[in-house]
Design an enzyme around this catalytic site. Structure first.
Site, PDB file in Angstrom:
ATOM      1  N   SER A 173       0.841  -1.196   0.000  1.00 20.36           N
ATOM      2  CA  SER A 173       0.000   0.000   0.000  1.00 20.36           C
ATOM      3  C   SER A 173       0.872   1.241   0.000  1.00 20.36           C
ATOM      4  O   SER A 173       1.989   1.237   0.531  1.00 20.36           O
ATOM      5  CB  SER A 173      -0.887   0.022   1.250  1.00 20.36           C
ATOM      6  OG  SER A 173      -0.095   0.268   2.410  1.00 20.36           O
ATOM      7  N   ASP A 174       0.389   2.320  -0.614  1.00 23.12           N
ATOM      8  CA  ASP A 174       1.037   3.601  -0.377  1.00 23.12           C
ATOM      9  C   ASP A 174       0.888   3.908   1.113  1.00 23.12           C
ATOM     10  O   ASP A 174       0.007   3.378   1.799  1.00 23.12           O
ATOM     11  CB  ASP A 174       0.408   4.700  -1.235  1.00 23.12           C
ATOM     12  CG  ASP A 174       1.389   5.829  -1.526  1.00 23.12           C
ATOM     13  OD1 ASP A 174       2.376   5.964  -0.785  1.00 23.12           O
ATOM     14  OD2 ASP A 174       1.165   6.572  -2.494  1.00 23.12           O
ATOM     15  N   CYS A 175       1.757   4.763   1.623  1.00 27.15           N
ATOM     16  CA  CYS A 175       1.882   4.897   3.078  1.00 27.15           C
ATOM     17  C   CYS A 175       0.672   5.604   3.683  1.00 27.15           C
ATOM     18  O   CYS A 175       0.416   6.775   3.402  1.00 27.15           O
ATOM     19  CB  CYS A 175       3.176   5.617   3.412  1.00 27.15           C
ATOM     20  SG  CYS A 175       4.594   4.643   2.873  1.00 27.15           S
ATOM     21  N   GLY A 176      -0.066   4.856   4.478  1.00 21.33           N
ATOM     22  CA  GLY A 176      -1.289   5.364   5.088  1.00 21.33           C
ATOM     23  C   GLY A 176      -2.530   5.116   4.262  1.00 21.33           C
ATOM     24  O   GLY A 176      -3.639   5.463   4.683  1.00 21.33           O
ATOM     25  N   ALA A 177      -2.375   4.489   3.088  1.00 19.45           N
ATOM     26  CA  ALA A 177      -3.514   4.328   2.175  1.00 19.45           C
ATOM     27  C   ALA A 177      -4.593   3.408   2.731  1.00 19.45           C
ATOM     28  O   ALA A 177      -5.773   3.557   2.387  1.00 19.45           O
ATOM     29  CB  ALA A 177      -3.037   3.812   0.818  1.00 19.45           C
TER      30      ALA A 177
END
Length: 729
Positions: free
Chosen positions: A267-271
């Site tokens: 995942s993109d960070c925090g997605a």
């Protein structure tokens, strides 16, 4: 005190002995296939241990001999955020080189340095963020709108160019060994993600199927199918109302099934938090984590997977699914050889002598040389004589390191600014003068600024203007950007525009404008003020030396624009509209300032004797295109031949032009060469309005030139294109 020391020594000894004893586990047995070793390892783990391994910062499991590891690492144009490393030109500059071989060599140098740095970091116990071998690189989102602050990370606006440079870059990062990866690349951000930065955590992209398969998917597909990229990162945004990191369509149907992707999904960070907080698709973080895990996300950059135990206890997921995702993920670490001895791994021998070495510094300069684009050269002002008597270097970025680096950069001791490069190149007898002249992003506070008046006493003024990663970039980094890293318009800051006009009013000699930026600058009101214009992008640590070699004629410029430069934002569709109508050279009907593919050099090129021969039919259909290219000038050059196809009638909403091939060609003064391109059936298939890729009957023009084959390119000095009609039946 002595008791404390004794206990510390005892604990340290126990841990070491424990790790050594763990080597007896069968998962260390290199005679077994990676998959079998992973099965053995996962079977030994508790549920808590398994969950910990699904987060980017994974803890050690001493009893199993598994060391801690952080997956987060960056390498867009050099090993980033991890100390000393060679800084190569930013991604958009590599795109401007139109040179896949160069991209592969740059990426190979990066992974060589990464391997050397990894070995040293491991020896001193540094296993934290940015110290690993799993790079979240490259960014192959199409640069569909020049206002996007992160467009600088990409290779441009064309899916074909993006694919060719991206595949080469991945191959350079990952190496060519049959068993081990040199480093692990990751294609990001999947999918349909090109700003706005301020909306990225909650917007929903709903592109037409034609745009999806013609524009947004091709680079990702090429990296997965051709380059076998090891990782794919999901985007923040939703596509067709499904968050990208919880999209069955994107992650399962497209990646795993249609493209046969075998790597890991991150995942993109925090997605994953955005699934609940941004997209409001779930009622709890446990539900968001479950949705992502079921959809295929192996690795959570963030915190949501901390809740997987609760998620499993609530019956939202099974431990078997956790096992499956972990096994898929661990394969990457095994392929990197992280649990094997050095024997048989060709990538573990690199030492400190390969970090920022002379070979890599020279490669950084070559990359910068091949990326700098000559946009204007009125009356052949350039190249300049090294013996020019009174040169003046000015501008807010003339002596700036920041514009060499762009975003996601490393650290080096060898940054060469434009001023330093010129000072080194010019005759020692020249009276070189320098003043910055203007603040980058605001008006000068002192009204008694003498800097513009120095131009009245100078034989040439070289003014370095532009923006920097402080003004364009990711929402969390661009501290001088009022729009979360994006740009509201494409003009230079007003302070710089005013300064250029002041210089133009009083200048004695020609004005050479050097633009530093990772995206198009519109040049409204100042284009006519400059005698010559060079686009240097964010050219890396050797940018100053490279620019000086071009300005003073050691090398003819050979970069070409990988993105259209509009005249102003008035020519652009709404930024938050993901339709490709009116965007990029493929669909833009208005005349731009500088077309895609444009770039001048110090020679004059002609294209003649175009021959197109057809062979086969149906799926065996192919065309061979031959053309004669000649350097009509008196300077040795490297030119970029570009082949485009365009429909003569467009009833299927096809692109106006489609880049299909390109080739850099060395030409000595007066030399001519016959070059050829081969187009197979798949090259000739178009994406229809239903998203299907097929041969669409009709007449098409095949064009060969050194820029987009448009009247604007010709008016700016590009070669006259040669064209021939082909008929697809």
């Amino acid at each position: 005190m002595f008791r404390s020391i004794f206990l510390l020594v005892l604990i340290t000894w126990s841990v070491r002995v424990g790790f050594a004893q763990c080597r007896e586990f069968q998962w260390f047995n290199t005679a077994l296939p990676f998959e079998e070793r992973i099965e053995i390892l996962v079977a030994e783990m508790t549920l808590e241990e398994k969950v910990g391994q699904l987060l980017n910062s994974t803890p050690a499991i001493p009893r199993l001999g598994l060391p801690e590891y952080d997956w987060w690492n960056e390498a867009l144009h050099g090993v980033a955020r991890n100390g000393k490393a060679t800084i190569f030109p930013q991604g958009i500059a590599i795109g401007a080189s139109f040179d896949p071989d160069l991209a592969k060599r740059v990426a190979s140098a990066i992974s060589t340095e990464a391997r050397a740095k990894y070995k040293i970091a491991q020896s001193q116990g540094n296993r934290g963020k940015y110290a690993g071998l799993t790079f979240w690189t490259p960014n192959v989102n199409v640069f569909r709108d020049p206002r996007w602050g992160r467009g600088q990370e990409t290779y441009g606006e064309d899916p074909y160019l993006m694919s060719r440079i991206g595949v080469a870059f991945v191959n350079g990062l990952q190496g060519d060994d049959e068993k081990y990866l040199k480093s692990a690349a990751c294609a990001k951000h999947f999918a349909v993600h090109s700003g706005p930065e301020s909306l990225r955590h909650h917007f929903n992209a709903n592109p037409s199927k034609q745009d999806l398969y013609e524009t947004y998917f091709p680079a990702f597909e090429a990296l997965v199918v051709e380059a076998r990229v090891e990782g794919v990162m999901g985007a923040y945004n939703a596509v067709y109302d499904e968050p990208s990191c919880a999209s069955t369509f994107l992650l399962q149907e497209t990646l795993r099934e249609n493209w046969d992707f075998k790597g890991y999904l991150v995942s993109d960070c925090g997605a994953l938090g955005d699934i609940q907080n941004g997209h409001h698709k779930t009622n709890s973080i446990e539900e968001a984590a479950a949705l992502a895990l079921k959809s295929g996300i192996n690795l959570n950059c963030g915190w949501a997977y901390n809740n997987l135990i609760n998620t499993q206890e609530k019956g939202l997921i099974t431990e078997e699914l956790i096992d499956q995702r972990l096994k898929e993920l661990l394969l990457t670490r095994f392929k990197l050889g992280m649990f094997d001895s050095a024997e048989g791994n060709p990538y573990v021998s690199y030492g400190v002598d390969k970090i920022h070495c002379a070979e890599h510094i020279e490669l950084a300069k070559e990359a910068a040389l091949k990326s700098i684009v000559l946009l204007k050269n009125e009356n052949n002002v350039l190249p300049l004589s090294k013996d020019i008597k009174v040169p003046y270097v000015t501008g807010p970025f003339a002596n700036s390191n920041d514009v060499l680096m762009g975003s996601y950069y490393g650290v080096t001791t060898n940054l060469v600014t434009v001023l330093e490069g010129i000072a080194e190149k010019i005759s020692i007898g020249s009276s070189l003068n320098y003043r910055s002249g203007v603040l980058p992003f605001q008006a000068n506070l002192n009204s008694k600024n003498w800097a513009p008046h120095v131009a009245a006493e100078s034989d040439v003024t070289i003014c370095v203007v532009g923006i920097s990663a402080d003004m364009e970039g990711e929402e969390v980094d661009a501290i001088a950007a009022a729009h979360n890293g994006d740009r509201k318009d494409l003009r230079l800051p007003q302070s710089q525009i005013d300064y250029i006009k002041e210089i133009a009013r009083v200048k004695k000699g020609p004005l050479v404008l050097v633009l530093a930026s990772g995206s198009p600058v519109s040049l409204e009101g100042i284009y006519d003020e400059a005698d010559a214009i060079l686009q240097m992008w964010y050219p890396g640590e050797q940018g100053g030396n490279a620019l000086a070699e071009i300005v003073f004629g050691d090398v003819s410029p050979s970069g070409h624009l990988p993105i259209t430069f509009p005249r102003s934002v008035d020519q652009l569709p709404a930024y938050d509209d993901y339709s490709m109508t009116g965007r990029t050279y493929k669909y833009m009907e208005e005349e731009p300032l500088f077309p895609f593919g444009f770039g001048l050099n110090y020679g004059t090129v002609s294209f003649t004797d175009l021959k197109v021969s057809k062979k086969g039919k149906g799926e065996t259909l192919s065309f061979r295109v031959e053309v004669v290219i000649k350097n009509e000038g008196s300077v040795d050059i490297e030119e970029l031949a570009q082949l485009y196809i365009s429909p003569t009638k467009n009833e299927d909403n096809l692109p106006l032009y489609m880049l299909k091939r390109f080739k850099r060609v060395d030409l000595a003064a007066g030399e001519k060469k016959t070059i050829s391109f081969n187009l197979c059936c798949d090259d000739l298939k178009m994406v229809d309005q239903k998203g299907l890729k097929r041969l669409i009957q009709g007449e098409y023009l095949v064009h060969v030139s050194n820029a987009l084959p448009s009247q604007r390119s010709i008016d700016l000095g590009a070669a006259m294109p040669v064209s021939e009609t082909i008929n697809l039946k």
